[in-house]
Write an enzyme that holds these catalytic residues in place. Sequence first.
Site, mmCIF file in Angstrom:
data_model
loop_
_atom_site.group_PDB
_atom_site.id
_atom_site.type_symbol
_atom_site.label_atom_id
_atom_site.label_comp_id
_atom_site.label_asym_id
_atom_site.label_seq_id
_atom_site.Cartn_x
_atom_site.Cartn_y
_atom_site.Cartn_z
ATOM 1 N N ARG A 88 0.826 -1.202 0.000
ATOM 2 C CA ARG A 88 0.000 0.000 0.000
ATOM 3 C C ARG A 88 0.865 1.259 0.000
ATOM 4 O O ARG A 88 0.320 2.361 0.006
ATOM 5 C CB ARG A 88 -0.859 0.008 1.252
ATOM 6 C CG ARG A 88 -2.339 -0.330 0.988
ATOM 7 C CD ARG A 88 -2.981 -0.383 2.330
ATOM 8 N NE ARG A 88 -4.374 -0.169 2.410
ATOM 9 C CZ ARG A 88 -5.270 -1.144 2.588
ATOM 10 N NH1 ARG A 88 -4.908 -2.392 2.555
ATOM 11 N NH2 ARG A 88 -6.521 -0.836 2.771
ATOM 12 N N ARG A 138 -18.315 -2.070 9.564
ATOM 13 C CA ARG A 138 -16.943 -1.943 10.065
ATOM 14 C C ARG A 138 -16.759 -0.525 10.584
ATOM 15 O O ARG A 138 -17.219 0.418 9.965
ATOM 16 C CB ARG A 138 -15.965 -2.162 8.906
ATOM 17 C CG ARG A 138 -15.459 -3.570 8.788
ATOM 18 C CD ARG A 138 -14.679 -3.782 7.522
ATOM 19 N NE ARG A 138 -13.546 -2.870 7.353
ATOM 20 C CZ ARG A 138 -12.674 -2.979 6.351
ATOM 21 N NH1 ARG A 138 -12.799 -3.936 5.444
ATOM 22 N NH2 ARG A 138 -11.679 -2.133 6.234
ATOM 23 N N ARG A 149 -9.887 7.403 4.451
ATOM 24 C CA ARG A 149 -9.216 6.240 3.840
ATOM 25 C C ARG A 149 -9.002 6.458 2.352
ATOM 26 O O ARG A 149 -7.981 6.054 1.794
ATOM 27 C CB ARG A 149 -10.026 4.965 4.091
ATOM 28 C CG ARG A 149 -9.866 4.455 5.521
ATOM 29 C CD ARG A 149 -10.912 3.438 5.885
ATOM 30 N NE ARG A 149 -10.804 2.223 5.112
ATOM 31 C CZ ARG A 149 -11.834 1.446 4.793
ATOM 32 N NH1 ARG A 149 -13.053 1.771 5.165
ATOM 33 N NH2 ARG A 149 -11.638 0.361 4.102
HETATM 34 P P1 AMP Z 1 -8.442 -3.342 4.293
HETATM 35 O O1 AMP Z 1 -9.302 -4.420 4.841
HETATM 36 O O2 AMP Z 1 -7.490 -3.820 3.245
HETATM 37 O O3 AMP Z 1 -9.233 -2.134 3.861
HETATM 38 O O4 AMP Z 1 -7.503 -2.843 5.510
HETATM 39 C C1 AMP Z 1 -8.065 -2.294 6.691
HETATM 40 C C2 AMP Z 1 -7.028 -1.480 7.429
HETATM 41 O O5 AMP Z 1 -5.905 -2.310 7.786
HETATM 42 C C3 AMP Z 1 -6.412 -0.335 6.637
HETATM 43 O O6 AMP Z 1 -7.231 0.830 6.630
HETATM 44 C C4 AMP Z 1 -5.094 -0.142 7.376
HETATM 45 O O7 AMP Z 1 -5.290 0.521 8.606
HETATM 46 C C5 AMP Z 1 -4.689 -1.580 7.685
HETATM 47 N N1 AMP Z 1 -3.880 -2.141 6.571
HETATM 48 C C6 AMP Z 1 -4.216 -3.169 5.734
HETATM 49 N N2 AMP Z 1 -3.250 -3.416 4.851
HETATM 50 C C7 AMP Z 1 -2.257 -2.515 5.112
HETATM 51 C C8 AMP Z 1 -0.995 -2.255 4.521
HETATM 52 N N3 AMP Z 1 -0.528 -2.954 3.468
HETATM 53 N N4 AMP Z 1 -0.245 -1.260 5.065
HETATM 54 C C9 AMP Z 1 -0.683 -0.552 6.118
HETATM 55 N N5 AMP Z 1 -1.867 -0.725 6.698
HETATM 56 C C10 AMP Z 1 -2.660 -1.713 6.218
#
Ligand code: AMP
Length: 201
Positions: A88, A138, A149
């Site tokens: 990311r 969520r 986000r």
């Molecule tokens: P997601 O389910 O992929 O939207 O991830 C939910 C949250 O997890 C994100 O908003 C970040 O806070 C954290 N997160 C997930 N993947 C990453 C990543 N590669 N780097 C940093 N934070 C992450």
Amino acid sequence: MRVVLLGPPGAGKGTQAQVIAQRLGVPAISTGDIFRANVSGQTELGEKAKAYMDAGDLVPDEITVAMVKDRLAEPDAKSGFLLDGFPRTIAQAEQLRESLGELGHSLDRVLELVVDEEELVRRLSGRRMLVDGEMIQRDDDKPETVRHRLQVYREQTEPLSGFYESAGQLSRIDAIGEVEEVTARAMTALGADDPGQPSTD
Ligand code: AMP
């Protein structure tokens, strides 16, 4: 096959990751899911990640990269994987390239799911997930966090599109439409036959 799925929150990465990974016969590895499991399990990693996640911010690279390295070292990921939500940041992408390179590997393809911003906000604010038999929102899908986000995505993650494009590894996929249509576009971009389609013989 080693594949990364890129795209903003709400683009359908989680759904597509499951289906595509199953068709490719590789594990779908979602960093968001791993973090959420650690938060509910109240592990040390979960404690570290929670505040960032609640705020809609990225968990620091050093924590995330170490976690992904451990996961990729597991036997089921040795011959292939589909990463959902990682990398990311450019720093994460560089670290991933380096760790794969040390093993003589590289990514086969990066799929970017493309959805316009209006559609993303609409999808995210209506999204619910099933927890203990109940449909809940969520915490980070609340409207103010969603906006943040998306901003974090534009600033920190979107540059990965150019990073992988210049490496000749990127395929952009129109992610508007039925789940199966989007999957079919992804499978075509991967050069993989789509066994989900009915056979003609
Ligand atoms: P997601 O389910 O992929 O939207 O991830 C939910 C949250 O997890 C994100 O908003 C970040 O806070 C954290 N997160 C997930 N993947 C990453 C990543 N590669 N780097 C940093 N934070 C992450």
